[in-house]
Write an enzyme that holds these catalytic residues in place. Sequence first.
Site, mmCIF file in Angstrom:
data_model
loop_
_atom_site.group_PDB
_atom_site.id
_atom_site.type_symbol
_atom_site.label_atom_id
_atom_site.label_comp_id
_atom_site.label_asym_id
_atom_site.label_seq_id
_atom_site.Cartn_x
_atom_site.Cartn_y
_atom_site.Cartn_z
ATOM 1 N N ASP A 47 9.328 2.918 -1.186
ATOM 2 C CA ASP A 47 8.351 3.580 -0.321
ATOM 3 C C ASP A 47 8.703 3.228 1.125
ATOM 4 O O ASP A 47 8.347 2.156 1.618
ATOM 5 C CB ASP A 47 6.934 3.123 -0.681
ATOM 6 C CG ASP A 47 5.911 3.788 0.215
ATOM 7 O OD1 ASP A 47 4.695 3.563 0.011
ATOM 8 O OD2 ASP A 47 6.304 4.532 1.141
ATOM 9 N N LYS A 55 5.244 9.388 8.435
ATOM 10 C CA LYS A 55 5.154 8.807 9.792
ATOM 11 C C LYS A 55 6.247 9.304 10.739
ATOM 12 O O LYS A 55 6.227 10.479 11.140
ATOM 13 C CB LYS A 55 5.148 7.277 9.683
ATOM 14 C CG LYS A 55 3.916 6.752 8.933
ATOM 15 C CD LYS A 55 3.896 5.250 8.837
ATOM 16 C CE LYS A 55 2.854 4.757 7.861
ATOM 17 N NZ LYS A 55 1.506 4.736 8.413
ATOM 18 N N TYR A 111 0.867 -1.185 0.000
ATOM 19 C CA TYR A 111 0.000 0.000 0.000
ATOM 20 C C TYR A 111 0.899 1.227 0.000
ATOM 21 O O TYR A 111 1.883 1.288 0.746
ATOM 22 C CB TYR A 111 -0.893 -0.006 1.235
ATOM 23 C CG TYR A 111 -1.716 1.253 1.446
ATOM 24 C CD1 TYR A 111 -1.444 2.109 2.514
ATOM 25 C CD2 TYR A 111 -2.763 1.587 0.591
ATOM 26 C CE1 TYR A 111 -2.205 3.260 2.719
ATOM 27 C CE2 TYR A 111 -3.526 2.733 0.793
ATOM 28 C CZ TYR A 111 -3.242 3.569 1.864
ATOM 29 O OH TYR A 111 -3.986 4.703 2.066
HETATM 30 P P1 KE4 Z 1 -0.343 8.491 4.702
HETATM 31 O O1 KE4 Z 1 -0.938 9.216 3.537
HETATM 32 O O2 KE4 Z 1 -1.374 7.673 5.465
HETATM 33 O O3 KE4 Z 1 0.502 9.390 5.615
HETATM 34 O O4 KE4 Z 1 0.745 7.438 4.136
HETATM 35 C C1 KE4 Z 1 0.317 6.504 3.174
HETATM 36 C C2 KE4 Z 1 1.281 5.334 3.171
HETATM 37 C C3 KE4 Z 1 2.238 5.256 2.178
HETATM 38 N N1 KE4 Z 1 3.129 4.241 2.137
HETATM 39 C C4 KE4 Z 1 3.128 3.275 3.093
HETATM 40 C C5 KE4 Z 1 4.145 2.171 3.017
HETATM 41 C C6 KE4 Z 1 2.173 3.308 4.142
HETATM 42 O O5 KE4 Z 1 2.183 2.333 5.081
HETATM 43 C C7 KE4 Z 1 1.232 4.354 4.192
HETATM 44 C C8 KE4 Z 1 0.157 4.435 5.258
HETATM 45 N N2 KE4 Z 1 0.082 3.306 6.146
HETATM 46 C C9 KE4 Z 1 -1.209 3.071 6.755
HETATM 47 C C10 KE4 Z 1 -1.066 1.822 7.653
HETATM 48 N N3 KE4 Z 1 -1.253 0.620 6.952
HETATM 49 C C11 KE4 Z 1 -1.707 4.255 7.521
HETATM 50 C C12 KE4 Z 1 -2.931 3.974 8.368
HETATM 51 C C13 KE4 Z 1 -4.181 4.502 7.742
HETATM 52 O O6 KE4 Z 1 -4.347 4.386 6.516
HETATM 53 O O7 KE4 Z 1 -5.011 5.015 8.520
#
Ligand code: KE4
Length: 428
Positions: free
Chosen positions: A238, A266, A143
Amino acid sequence: MRPNSEALFERSQRLIPGGVNSPVRAFRSVGGTPVFFERAQGAWMWDVDGNRYIDYIGSWGPAILGHADPSVLAAVERAAKNGLTFGAPTAGELRLAEAIAAAMPSIESIRLVSSGTEATMSAVRVARGFTGRSRIVKFEGCYHGHGDSLLVKAGSGALTLGQPSSAGVPPELAQHTLVLAYNDVEQAERTFREIGDTIAAVIVEPIAGNMNMVLPQPGFLQALRDGCTRHGSVLIFDEVMTGFRVAAGGAQALHGITPDLTTLGKVVGGGLPLGAFGGRRDVMACVAPTGPVYQAGTLSGNPVAVAAGLATLEQVLQPGFFARLETTTREVCEAFIAAGRRHGVALSAQSVGGMFGLYFSSSPPTDFAQVMQTDGQRFNAFFHQMLARGVYLAPSAYEAGFVSITHSAQDIADTAAAADAALAATHR
Ligand code: KE4
Protein backbone atom coordinates in the site's frame (compact mmCIF):
# COMPACT_ATOMS: atom_id res chain seq x y z
CA MET A 1 -17.84 40.21 9.83
CA ARG A 2 -16.69 36.94 8.24
CA PRO A 3 -17.27 33.84 10.39
CA ASN A 4 -14.09 32.51 12.01
CA SER A 5 -13.11 28.89 12.59
CA GLU A 6 -15.02 28.68 15.87
CA ALA A 7 -18.25 29.98 14.33
CA LEU A 8 -17.89 27.81 11.23
CA PHE A 9 -17.09 24.75 13.34
CA GLU A 10 -20.10 25.36 15.56
CA ARG A 11 -22.37 25.53 12.50
CA SER A 12 -20.78 22.67 10.58
CA GLN A 13 -21.21 20.27 13.51
CA ARG A 14 -24.97 20.66 13.17
CA LEU A 15 -24.95 19.25 9.64
CA ILE A 16 -21.71 17.30 9.10
CA PRO A 17 -20.67 14.50 11.50
CA GLY A 18 -18.05 16.03 13.79
CA GLY A 19 -18.12 19.13 11.58
CA VAL A 20 -15.63 17.52 9.20
CA ASN A 21 -15.55 15.33 6.14
CA SER A 22 -12.75 13.14 7.46
CA PRO A 23 -12.35 12.36 11.17
CA VAL A 24 -8.69 13.28 11.71
CA ARG A 25 -9.52 16.89 10.73
CA ALA A 26 -11.70 17.32 13.82
CA PHE A 27 -8.72 17.80 16.19
CA ARG A 28 -10.22 15.19 18.53
CA SER A 29 -6.76 13.72 19.17
CA VAL A 30 -5.17 17.08 20.10
CA GLY A 31 -8.27 18.89 21.39
CA GLY A 32 -9.45 22.36 20.52
CA THR A 33 -11.20 23.77 17.46
CA PRO A 34 -10.05 22.76 13.98
CA VAL A 35 -8.76 25.60 11.83
CA PHE A 36 -10.87 26.38 8.78
CA PHE A 37 -8.65 27.25 5.84
CA GLU A 38 -9.41 29.49 2.92
CA ARG A 39 -6.32 29.58 0.72
CA ALA A 40 -2.97 27.85 0.23
CA GLN A 41 0.09 28.68 -1.83
CA GLY A 42 3.43 26.87 -1.83
CA ALA A 43 4.37 25.86 1.72
CA TRP A 44 1.78 28.16 3.27
CA MET A 45 -1.90 28.09 4.14
CA TRP A 46 -4.15 30.92 5.35
CA ASP A 47 -7.13 30.38 7.65
CA VAL A 48 -10.47 32.18 7.44
CA ASP A 49 -9.08 34.87 9.74
CA GLY A 50 -6.14 35.51 7.46
CA ASN A 51 -3.57 33.86 9.73
CA ARG A 52 -0.69 32.28 7.82
CA TYR A 53 0.73 28.84 8.62
CA ILE A 54 3.74 26.88 7.40
CA ASP A 55 2.05 23.64 6.34
CA TYR A 56 3.59 20.26 7.31
CA ILE A 57 0.52 18.20 6.36
CA GLY A 58 0.32 19.00 2.66
CA SER A 59 -3.25 17.66 2.58
CA TRP A 60 -1.87 14.36 4.05
CA GLY A 61 0.59 13.95 1.22
CA PRO A 62 -0.67 15.23 -2.15
CA ALA A 63 0.84 18.75 -1.97
CA ILE A 64 4.42 17.64 -2.67
CA LEU A 65 4.96 20.52 -5.14
CA GLY A 66 3.53 22.99 -2.64
CA HIS A 67 -0.04 24.23 -2.84
CA ALA A 68 -1.44 25.75 -6.05
CA ASP A 69 1.59 24.89 -8.16
CA PRO A 70 1.29 27.05 -11.31
CA SER A 71 1.99 24.22 -13.76
CA VAL A 72 -0.56 21.94 -12.10
CA LEU A 73 -3.18 24.71 -12.06
CA ALA A 74 -2.52 25.43 -15.74
CA ALA A 75 -2.91 21.76 -16.63
CA VAL A 76 -6.13 21.52 -14.64
CA GLU A 77 -7.51 24.65 -16.34
CA ARG A 78 -6.66 23.34 -19.81
CA ALA A 79 -8.30 19.99 -19.06
CA ALA A 80 -11.38 21.52 -17.43
CA LYS A 81 -12.04 23.75 -20.43
CA ASN A 82 -12.42 20.58 -22.52
CA GLY A 83 -15.06 19.19 -20.20
CA LEU A 84 -14.93 17.82 -16.67
CA THR A 85 -15.76 14.17 -17.22
CA PHE A 86 -16.59 11.91 -20.13
CA GLY A 87 -17.22 8.50 -18.60
CA ALA A 88 -15.28 7.17 -21.55
CA PRO A 89 -11.61 6.38 -22.21
CA THR A 90 -9.21 9.26 -22.85
CA ALA A 91 -5.58 9.46 -23.97
CA GLY A 92 -4.67 11.26 -20.74
CA GLU A 93 -5.43 8.31 -18.49
CA LEU A 94 -3.32 6.11 -20.75
CA ARG A 95 -0.43 8.62 -20.44
CA LEU A 96 -0.77 8.61 -16.65
CA ALA A 97 -0.87 4.79 -16.56
CA GLU A 98 2.29 4.72 -18.70
CA ALA A 99 4.07 7.28 -16.47
CA ILE A 100 3.26 5.28 -13.33
CA ALA A 101 4.29 1.97 -14.91
CA ALA A 102 7.56 3.52 -16.12
CA ALA A 103 8.34 4.69 -12.57
CA MET A 104 7.29 1.40 -10.92
CA PRO A 105 8.32 -1.60 -13.09
CA SER A 106 6.36 -4.00 -10.83
CA ILE A 107 3.21 -2.46 -12.32
CA GLU A 108 2.57 -4.35 -15.57
CA SER A 109 -1.14 -3.51 -15.59
CA ILE A 110 -3.01 -0.75 -13.72
CA ARG A 111 -6.52 0.53 -13.05
CA LEU A 112 -7.19 4.16 -12.04
CA VAL A 113 -9.77 4.89 -9.32
CA SER A 114 -10.80 7.94 -7.26
CA SER A 115 -9.23 7.41 -3.83
CA GLY A 116 -6.72 5.38 -1.88
CA THR A 117 -9.56 3.48 -0.21
CA GLU A 118 -10.93 2.42 -3.58
CA ALA A 119 -7.46 1.31 -4.58
CA THR A 120 -6.87 -0.89 -1.52
CA MET A 121 -10.44 -2.23 -1.40
CA SER A 122 -10.15 -3.22 -5.06
CA ALA A 123 -6.68 -4.73 -4.65
CA VAL A 124 -7.89 -6.95 -1.81
CA ARG A 125 -10.86 -8.13 -3.88
CA VAL A 126 -8.58 -8.88 -6.85
CA ALA A 127 -6.22 -10.87 -4.63
CA ARG A 128 -9.13 -12.88 -3.27
CA GLY A 129 -10.49 -13.45 -6.77
CA PHE A 130 -7.08 -14.45 -8.14
CA THR A 131 -6.28 -16.93 -5.34
CA GLY A 132 -9.80 -18.14 -4.57
CA ARG A 133 -8.95 -17.61 -0.91
CA SER A 134 -10.64 -15.31 1.64
CA ARG A 135 -8.10 -14.65 4.38
CA ILE A 136 -5.97 -11.49 4.30
CA VAL A 137 -3.20 -10.32 6.59
CA LYS A 138 -2.62 -6.72 7.66
CA PHE A 139 -0.50 -5.14 10.38
CA GLU A 140 -1.46 -3.33 13.56
CA GLY A 141 -0.93 0.41 13.18
CA CYS A 142 -1.21 0.33 9.40
CA TYR A 143 -4.18 2.08 7.80
CA HIS A 144 -5.36 1.24 4.31
CA GLY A 145 -8.48 3.40 4.00
CA HIS A 146 -11.96 2.55 5.20
CA GLY A 147 -12.79 -0.60 3.22
CA ASP A 148 -14.67 -3.07 5.45
CA SER A 149 -12.07 -5.84 5.34
CA LEU A 150 -9.37 -3.41 6.40
CA LEU A 151 -11.16 -1.82 9.38
CA VAL A 152 -10.07 -4.72 11.55
CA LYS A 153 -7.95 -4.85 14.69
CA ALA A 154 -5.92 -7.64 16.19
CA GLY A 155 -7.90 -10.43 17.75
CA SER A 156 -7.17 -11.54 21.32
CA GLY A 157 -4.40 -14.01 20.39
CA ALA A 158 -1.83 -13.77 17.63
CA LEU A 159 -3.54 -16.17 15.27
CA THR A 160 -7.11 -15.56 16.37
CA LEU A 161 -9.63 -14.05 14.02
CA GLY A 162 -9.66 -10.31 13.47
CA GLN A 163 -12.29 -8.19 15.16
CA PRO A 164 -13.95 -5.13 13.61
CA SER A 165 -12.24 -1.83 14.48
CA SER A 166 -15.37 0.00 13.35
CA ALA A 167 -19.08 -0.43 13.93
CA GLY A 168 -20.87 -1.61 10.84
CA VAL A 169 -18.22 -4.14 9.82
CA PRO A 170 -19.79 -7.62 10.12
CA PRO A 171 -17.76 -9.96 12.35
CA GLU A 172 -18.27 -12.60 9.67
CA LEU A 173 -16.19 -10.43 7.35
CA ALA A 174 -13.63 -9.23 9.91
CA GLN A 175 -12.81 -12.80 10.82
CA HIS A 176 -11.12 -13.22 7.45
CA THR A 177 -8.60 -10.51 8.33
CA LEU A 178 -5.63 -11.47 10.46
CA VAL A 179 -3.73 -8.62 12.16
CA LEU A 180 -0.04 -9.18 12.91
CA ALA A 181 2.64 -7.01 14.52
CA TYR A 182 4.54 -4.71 12.13
CA ASN A 183 8.25 -5.63 11.98
CA ASP A 184 7.74 -8.96 13.79
CA VAL A 185 9.54 -11.24 11.33
CA GLU A 186 9.26 -14.33 13.50
CA GLN A 187 5.48 -13.97 13.85
CA ALA A 188 5.05 -13.41 10.11
CA GLU A 189 7.16 -16.47 9.26
CA ARG A 190 5.28 -18.59 11.80
CA THR A 191 1.95 -17.45 10.34
CA PHE A 192 3.03 -18.42 6.84
CA ARG A 193 4.22 -21.81 8.11
CA GLU A 194 0.95 -22.51 9.85
CA ILE A 195 -1.68 -21.05 7.49
CA GLY A 196 0.19 -19.68 4.49
CA ASP A 197 -1.80 -21.71 1.97
CA THR A 198 -5.04 -20.08 3.20
CA ILE A 199 -3.81 -16.49 2.75
CA ALA A 200 -5.12 -14.56 -0.27
CA ALA A 201 -3.08 -11.45 0.37
CA VAL A 202 -0.74 -9.68 2.73
CA ILE A 203 -1.24 -5.90 2.63
CA VAL A 204 1.38 -3.68 4.20
CA GLU A 205 2.55 -0.08 4.24
CA PRO A 206 6.18 -0.67 3.19
CA ILE A 207 7.04 2.41 5.23
CA ALA A 208 4.29 2.88 7.80
CA GLY A 209 2.86 6.40 7.97
CA ASN A 210 -0.37 5.91 9.93
CA MET A 211 1.06 5.15 13.34
CA ASN A 212 3.32 8.14 12.93
CA MET A 213 6.23 7.06 10.69
CA VAL A 214 7.72 3.62 11.38
CA LEU A 215 10.42 2.16 9.12
CA PRO A 216 10.51 -1.50 8.12
CA GLN A 217 13.25 -3.29 10.05
CA PRO A 218 15.82 -5.28 8.03
CA GLY A 219 14.32 -8.52 6.77
CA PHE A 220 10.68 -7.67 7.48
CA LEU A 221 9.54 -6.86 3.94
CA GLN A 222 11.68 -9.67 2.53
CA ALA A 223 10.01 -12.13 4.92
CA LEU A 224 6.61 -11.06 3.59
CA ARG A 225 7.83 -11.36 0.01
CA ASP A 226 9.28 -14.84 0.60
CA GLY A 227 6.17 -16.05 2.45
CA CYS A 228 3.82 -14.84 -0.27
CA THR A 229 5.98 -16.38 -2.99
CA ARG A 230 6.18 -19.71 -1.16
CA HIS A 231 2.44 -19.93 -0.47
CA GLY A 232 0.98 -18.31 -3.60
CA SER A 233 -0.36 -15.31 -1.68
CA VAL A 234 -0.53 -11.83 -3.22
CA LEU A 235 1.82 -9.26 -1.65
CA ILE A 236 0.16 -5.85 -1.76
CA PHE A 237 2.33 -2.79 -1.04
CA ASP A 238 0.00 0.00 0.00
CA GLU A 239 1.97 2.97 -1.36
CA VAL A 240 -0.93 5.41 -1.23
CA MET A 241 1.22 7.54 1.08
CA THR A 242 4.76 6.50 0.08
CA GLY A 243 4.22 6.37 -3.68
CA PHE A 244 6.00 9.33 -5.34
CA ARG A 245 6.52 10.68 -1.81
CA VAL A 246 9.60 8.80 -0.53
CA ALA A 247 11.32 8.18 -3.89
CA ALA A 248 10.57 8.25 -7.62
CA GLY A 249 9.89 4.50 -7.53
CA GLY A 250 8.24 4.51 -4.11
CA ALA A 251 9.22 2.46 -1.07
CA GLN A 252 9.48 -0.66 -3.24
CA ALA A 253 12.41 0.95 -5.06
CA LEU A 254 14.10 2.07 -1.82
CA HIS A 255 13.86 -1.42 -0.31
CA GLY A 256 14.35 -3.45 -3.49
CA ILE A 257 11.26 -5.59 -2.92
CA THR A 258 8.85 -6.35 -5.77
CA PRO A 259 5.22 -6.58 -4.65
CA ASP A 260 2.55 -8.39 -6.67
CA LEU A 261 0.18 -5.42 -6.42
CA THR A 262 0.74 -1.77 -5.49
CA THR A 263 -1.90 0.72 -4.43
CA LEU A 264 -1.44 4.46 -5.00
CA GLY A 265 -3.19 7.73 -4.15
CA LYS A 266 -2.41 11.22 -2.84
CA VAL A 267 0.59 12.54 -4.87
CA VAL A 268 -0.44 10.58 -7.98
CA GLY A 269 -3.57 12.76 -8.23
CA GLY A 270 -1.71 16.03 -7.62
CA GLY A 271 -4.37 17.13 -5.13
CA LEU A 272 -7.45 15.95 -7.06
CA PRO A 273 -9.35 12.72 -6.34
CA LEU A 274 -7.32 9.92 -7.94
CA GLY A 275 -5.94 6.56 -6.84
CA ALA A 276 -4.72 3.46 -8.62
CA PHE A 277 -4.00 -0.22 -8.13
CA GLY A 278 -1.83 -2.36 -10.36
CA GLY A 279 0.88 -4.97 -10.58
CA ARG A 280 1.42 -8.44 -12.03
CA ARG A 281 -0.28 -8.89 -15.39
CA ASP A 282 -1.66 -12.32 -14.48
CA VAL A 283 -3.22 -10.97 -11.27
CA MET A 284 -4.67 -7.86 -12.93
CA ALA A 285 -6.10 -10.02 -15.73
CA CYS A 286 -8.76 -10.98 -13.19
CA VAL A 287 -10.20 -7.43 -13.25
CA ALA A 288 -13.43 -6.82 -15.16
CA PRO A 289 -14.04 -6.69 -18.03
CA THR A 290 -11.13 -9.05 -18.75
CA GLY A 291 -11.76 -11.21 -15.72
CA PRO A 292 -14.34 -12.15 -13.08
CA VAL A 293 -13.43 -9.60 -10.36
CA TYR A 294 -15.80 -6.66 -10.72
CA GLN A 295 -14.46 -3.14 -10.17
CA ALA A 296 -15.84 0.09 -11.62
CA GLY A 297 -16.18 3.86 -11.09
CA THR A 298 -18.08 6.74 -12.67
CA LEU A 299 -15.17 9.13 -12.27
CA SER A 300 -12.32 6.63 -12.52
CA GLY A 301 -9.55 8.15 -14.66
CA ASN A 302 -11.27 11.54 -14.51
CA PRO A 303 -9.56 13.77 -17.12
CA VAL A 304 -9.12 16.78 -14.81
CA ALA A 305 -7.68 14.66 -11.98
CA VAL A 306 -5.47 12.88 -14.51
CA ALA A 307 -4.20 16.25 -15.77
CA ALA A 308 -3.26 17.23 -12.20
CA GLY A 309 -1.54 13.89 -11.68
CA LEU A 310 0.42 14.07 -14.93
CA ALA A 311 1.57 17.64 -14.25
CA THR A 312 2.66 16.62 -10.76
CA LEU A 313 4.59 13.52 -11.84
CA GLU A 314 6.25 15.54 -14.59
CA GLN A 315 8.03 17.58 -11.87
CA VAL A 316 8.36 14.83 -9.25
CA LEU A 317 10.11 12.49 -11.72
CA GLN A 318 12.67 15.10 -12.75
CA PRO A 319 16.25 14.03 -11.92
CA GLY A 320 17.31 15.56 -8.61
CA PHE A 321 13.78 16.27 -7.34
CA PHE A 322 13.94 13.73 -4.50
CA ALA A 323 17.53 14.62 -3.61
CA ARG A 324 16.38 18.21 -3.01
CA LEU A 325 13.21 17.16 -1.18
CA GLU A 326 15.13 14.69 1.01
CA THR A 327 17.57 17.43 2.04
CA THR A 328 14.79 19.86 2.94
CA THR A 329 12.90 17.26 4.94
CA ARG A 330 16.03 16.22 6.78
CA GLU A 331 16.69 19.86 7.70
CA VAL A 332 13.17 20.12 9.12
CA CYS A 333 13.86 17.08 11.30
CA GLU A 334 17.20 18.48 12.41
CA ALA A 335 15.48 21.70 13.47
CA PHE A 336 13.08 19.76 15.70
CA ILE A 337 15.86 17.56 17.15
CA ALA A 338 18.04 20.60 17.90
CA ALA A 339 15.18 22.35 19.69
CA GLY A 340 14.52 19.25 21.80
CA ARG A 341 18.17 19.01 22.70
CA ARG A 342 18.34 22.70 23.70
CA HIS A 343 15.41 22.22 26.07
CA GLY A 344 16.38 18.79 27.38
CA VAL A 345 13.20 17.24 25.98
CA ALA A 346 13.03 13.62 24.74
CA LEU A 347 12.17 14.51 21.16
CA SER A 348 13.28 12.54 18.10
CA ALA A 349 12.59 12.76 14.39
CA GLN A 350 13.47 10.95 11.17
CA SER A 351 12.64 11.30 7.50
CA VAL A 352 12.48 9.36 4.26
CA GLY A 353 12.17 11.42 1.09
CA GLY A 354 9.46 14.02 1.69
CA MET A 355 7.83 12.48 4.76
CA PHE A 356 8.92 12.56 8.39
CA GLY A 357 8.11 11.31 11.85
CA LEU A 358 8.28 13.52 14.96
CA TYR A 359 8.13 11.72 18.31
CA PHE A 360 8.17 12.73 21.95
CA SER A 361 10.49 9.85 22.79
CA SER A 362 14.27 9.63 22.96
CA SER A 363 14.48 7.64 19.73
CA PRO A 364 12.15 6.85 16.82
CA PRO A 365 9.77 3.93 17.58
CA THR A 366 10.24 0.76 15.55
CA ASP A 367 6.83 -0.83 16.11
CA PHE A 368 3.27 -0.07 17.17
CA ALA A 369 3.87 -0.82 20.87
CA GLN A 370 6.76 1.67 20.98
CA VAL A 371 4.66 4.28 19.18
CA MET A 372 2.02 3.93 21.88
CA GLN A 373 4.71 4.61 24.49
CA THR A 374 5.64 7.99 23.02
CA ASP A 375 4.34 10.97 24.99
CA GLY A 376 1.09 11.88 23.24
CA GLN A 377 0.16 14.50 25.83
CA ARG A 378 3.43 16.36 25.29
CA PHE A 379 2.86 16.21 21.56
CA ASN A 380 -0.64 17.67 21.95
CA ALA A 381 0.68 20.61 24.00
CA PHE A 382 3.49 21.12 21.47
CA PHE A 383 1.01 20.96 18.59
CA HIS A 384 -1.06 23.83 19.95
CA GLN A 385 1.96 25.95 20.79
CA MET A 386 3.23 25.49 17.24
CA LEU A 387 -0.20 26.23 15.77
CA ALA A 388 -0.33 29.47 17.74
CA ARG A 389 3.03 30.36 16.20
CA GLY A 390 1.90 29.68 12.64
CA VAL A 391 3.22 26.15 12.15
CA TYR A 392 0.62 23.54 11.15
CA LEU A 393 1.61 20.02 12.17
CA ALA A 394 -0.63 16.96 11.77
CA PRO A 395 -3.25 17.16 14.57
CA SER A 396 -2.28 13.76 15.98
CA ALA A 397 0.82 12.18 17.52
CA TYR A 398 0.11 9.17 15.32
CA GLU A 399 0.38 10.77 11.89
CA ALA A 400 3.41 11.37 9.68
CA GLY A 401 4.41 14.84 8.49
CA PHE A 402 4.95 15.99 4.91
CA VAL A 403 7.28 18.55 3.34
CA SER A 404 6.99 20.13 -0.11
CA ILE A 405 9.64 21.19 -2.58
CA THR A 406 8.60 24.80 -1.85
CA HIS A 407 9.52 24.76 1.87
CA SER A 408 12.35 27.32 2.07
CA ALA A 409 15.32 27.84 4.35
CA GLN A 410 13.36 30.70 5.90
CA ASP A 411 10.39 28.41 6.56
CA ILE A 412 12.73 25.99 8.32
CA ALA A 413 14.30 28.79 10.35
CA ASP A 414 10.83 30.02 11.33
CA THR A 415 9.86 26.46 12.26
CA ALA A 416 12.98 26.11 14.41
CA ALA A 417 12.23 29.37 16.21
CA ALA A 418 8.62 28.31 16.80
CA ALA A 419 9.77 24.92 18.12
CA ASP A 420 12.17 26.65 20.53
CA ALA A 421 9.44 28.92 21.87
CA ALA A 422 6.89 26.09 21.95
CA LEU A 423 9.18 23.82 23.99
CA ALA A 424 10.10 26.70 26.30
CA ALA A 425 6.40 27.31 26.89
CA THR A 426 5.42 23.67 27.41
CA HIS A 427 8.43 22.17 29.08
CA ARG A 428 9.21 24.56 31.88
P1 KE4 B 1 -7.93 7.82 0.93
O1 KE4 B 1 -9.15 6.97 0.76
O2 KE4 B 1 -8.01 8.71 2.16
O3 KE4 B 1 -7.54 8.59 -0.34
O4 KE4 B 1 -6.67 6.84 1.16
C1 KE4 B 1 -6.74 5.91 2.21
C2 KE4 B 1 -5.33 5.49 2.59
C3 KE4 B 1 -4.86 4.27 2.14
N1 KE4 B 1 -3.61 3.85 2.43
C4 KE4 B 1 -2.77 4.63 3.16
C5 KE4 B 1 -1.38 4.13 3.45
C6 KE4 B 1 -3.20 5.89 3.64
O5 KE4 B 1 -2.34 6.65 4.37
C7 KE4 B 1 -4.50 6.34 3.35
C8 KE4 B 1 -5.04 7.66 3.87
N2 KE4 B 1 -4.18 8.37 4.77
C9 KE4 B 1 -4.84 9.26 5.69
C10 KE4 B 1 -3.75 9.91 6.57
N3 KE4 B 1 -3.40 9.13 7.68
C11 KE4 B 1 -5.68 10.29 5.00
C12 KE4 B 1 -6.19 11.39 5.90
C13 KE4 B 1 -7.63 11.21 6.25
O6 KE4 B 1 -8.06 10.07 6.50
O7 KE4 B 1 -8.33 12.24 6.29
